[in-house]
Design an enzyme around this catalytic site. Structure first.
Site, PDB file in Angstrom:
ATOM      1  N   ASP A 156       0.812  -1.237   0.019  1.00  0.00           N
ATOM      2  CA  ASP A 156      -0.036   0.034  -0.080  1.00  0.00           C
ATOM      3  C   ASP A 156       0.859   1.294  -0.173  1.00  0.00           C
ATOM      4  OD1 ASP A 156      -2.573   1.317   0.073  1.00  0.00           O
ATOM      5  OD2 ASP A 156      -3.238   0.067   1.691  1.00  0.00           O
ATOM      6  N   GLU A 189      -1.027   1.741  -5.048  1.00  0.00           N
ATOM      7  CA  GLU A 189      -1.100   3.226  -5.062  1.00  0.00           C
ATOM      8  C   GLU A 189      -2.126   3.861  -5.713  1.00  0.00           C
ATOM      9  OE1 GLU A 189      -0.568   4.211  -8.286  1.00  0.00           O
ATOM     10  OE2 GLU A 189       0.837   5.855  -7.725  1.00  0.00           O
ATOM     11  N   TRP A 190      -3.021   3.377  -5.790  1.00  0.00           N
ATOM     12  CA  TRP A 190      -4.431   3.966  -6.225  1.00  0.00           C
ATOM     13  C   TRP A 190      -4.524   4.809  -7.682  1.00  0.00           C
ATOM     14  CZ3 TRP A 190      -2.611   6.569  -1.326  1.00  0.00           C
ATOM     15  CH2 TRP A 190      -2.577   5.565  -0.342  1.00  0.00           C
ATOM     16  N   ASP A 211     -10.366   3.316  -3.608  1.00  0.00           N
ATOM     17  CA  ASP A 211     -10.959   2.011  -3.037  1.00  0.00           C
ATOM     18  C   ASP A 211     -12.507   1.951  -3.557  1.00  0.00           C
ATOM     19  OD1 ASP A 211      -8.661   1.988  -1.653  1.00  0.00           O
ATOM     20  OD2 ASP A 211      -9.689   1.668   0.261  1.00  0.00           O
TER      21      ASP A 211
HETATM   22  C1  GLA Z   1      -6.001   1.315   1.468  1.00  0.00           C
HETATM   23  C2  GLA Z   1      -6.219   0.245   0.417  1.00  0.00           C
HETATM   24  C3  GLA Z   1      -7.454  -0.904   0.675  1.00  0.00           C
HETATM   25  C4  GLA Z   1      -7.013  -1.536   2.007  1.00  0.00           C
HETATM   26  C5  GLA Z   1      -6.761  -0.376   3.202  1.00  0.00           C
HETATM   27  C6  GLA Z   1      -6.452  -1.068   4.494  1.00  0.00           C
HETATM   28  O1  GLA Z   1      -7.264   2.219   1.564  1.00  0.00           O
HETATM   29  O2  GLA Z   1      -6.418   1.058  -0.892  1.00  0.00           O
HETATM   30  O3  GLA Z   1      -7.374  -1.828  -0.454  1.00  0.00           O
HETATM   31  O4  GLA Z   1      -5.869  -2.209   1.783  1.00  0.00           O
HETATM   32  O5  GLA Z   1      -5.828   0.530   2.618  1.00  0.00           O
HETATM   33  O6  GLA Z   1      -6.173  -0.038   5.338  1.00  0.00           O
END
Ligand code: GLA
Length: 396
Positions: A156, A189-190, A211
């Protein structure tokens, strides 16, 4: 003129080439893993921080007894919150209340069922839930994961301290490369620094968005998104995906209760058409037969797992009506007719839109009805429910 002897020059060149090659050997991701998108289960979407070894064991059992293992699911992944601190030597310490038997025993159990075991950490100082991150401990942590028997790492990006993402993710890639165990490397890393442009040689998969939420359309201030909002963000990323390196539109919400069965079927179909990793995020112990049938539809899963490894693309966008198509290894196409609107709609696709000549006559199979519908010349159309899909395979 003062000339260097040729032998010295050649030696220098050889040394330089050697250095470059050995550097390359460590730097290029060539772990031979995830040649098709990874399939498994992850604790986060359903359990968040409320995760413990009993749940993990029961989920592994349910993956086998529900038929999910037979359908291709293999990884059981513990997300955030298993770790609490580091000892004086820097070793990561697990939450002993939640995981009293320890990670090695849990991994052994998961392996004994013929499944693989995954874990989570973070490239920053702390995970998103404030647990210790791996920054500065990459090689030590990777060695620990290997000793436990870890097969999959989700990594993450919280509390990253403004690091360069490529450098930070490369460090753990290099640590995994020498830890002595093949470990699938999942970057999370979104999409914030466009990993589809740089992560191919670093990870096996990379998140492309914030997410996922258990909804068709909804938006959280902190970046959470609904299924079709995530879908929209996959357009244009197609060329980055292929065997060993996948765009990851986030884990599945199928079965978590916030959407209808029609919406879950659409969510699952679209993720398969995108060649997305299929990480179930529901409670596998108590799923309804309807949810199980969605997650284990092997004809739809075969589209996701097609060995050509093409990510499908949107070929038509008429507002609420869309057509998506994915080229398959055998030259056929998987096609999704998607209705984002609030009422049933008739949706048509022409064979020319999916790359076939106009005159083509093709066999159409409905992948949810699991039924051949016959031969169709020029194209196909069907009534599609609101927030639903019709998913077909087209074989000329
Ligand atoms: C981030 C990630 C999620 C999850 C949470 C856990 O938001 O994008 O997929 O792993 O952290 O804290």
């Amino acid at each position: 003129m003062n000339r260097k002897p040729l032998s010295k020059v050649l030696f220098g060149l050889a040394l330089l080439a050697g250095l470059l090659l050995s550097h390359q050997a460590i730097r290029a991701l060539d772990n031979g893993l995830a040649l098709t998108p990874p399939m498994g289960w992850n604790s986060w979407n359903k359990f968040g921080c409320e995760i413990n070894e009993q749940i993990v064991r029961e989920m592994a059992q349910a993956m086998v007894s529900s038929g999910m293992k037979d359908a291709g699911y293999g990884y059981i992944v513990i997300d955030d919150c298993w770790q609490v601190a580091r000892d004086a030597a820097g070793n990561i310490l697990i939450d002993e209340k939640a995981f009293p038997s320890g990670m090695k025993a849990l991994a052994d159990y998961v392996h004994s069922l013929g499944l693989k075991f995954g874990i989570y950490s973070d490239a920053g100082t702390k995970t998103c839930q404030g647990r210790p991150g791996s920054w500065g401990y990459e090689f030590q942590d990777a060695r620990q994961y290997a000793a436990w028997g870890v097969d999959y790492l989700k990594y993450d990006w919280c509390n990253n301290g403004g690091q360069n993402s490529t450098a930070a993710y490369s460090r753990m890639r290099d640590a995994l490369a020498v830890c002595g165990r093949p470990i699938v490397y999942s970057l999370c890393e979104w999409g914030s620094t466009k990993p589809w442009t740089w992560a191919r040689d670093i990870g096996n998969l990379w998140r492309t968005t914030g997410d996922i939420q258990d909804c068709w359309v909804c938006k959280k201030d902190w970046g959470g998104l609904g299924v079709v909002q995530i879908l929209d963000l996959q357009v244009g990323l197609e060329s980055a995906a292929g065997p060993g390196h996948w765009n990851d539109p986030d884990m599945l919400e199928v079965g978590n209760g916030g959407m209808t069965a029609t919406e879950y079927r659409a969510h699952f179909s679209l993720w398969c058409l995108l060649a997305a990793p299929l990480m179930a995020g529901n409670d596998l112990r108590s799923m309804t037969p309807e949810v199980r049938d969605i997650l284990t539809n092997t004809e739809v899963i075969a589209v996701d797992q097609d060995p050509l490894g093409r990510q499908g693309r949107k070929v038509r966008d008429d507002g609420d009506i869309e057509v998506w198509s994915k080229e398959l290894a055998d030259g056929n196409r998987a096609v999704i007719l998607l209705n984002r609107g609030e009422a049933e709609a008739k949706i048509a696709v022409k064979w020319t839109e999916i790359g076939y000549p106009n005159k083509t006559s093709a066999l159409v199979r409905d992948l949810w009805l699991k039924k051949d519908l016959g031969k169709f010349a020029g194209g196909f159309s069907a009534a599609v429910p609101s927030h639903g899909v019709v998913m077909i395979k087209v074989s000329p």
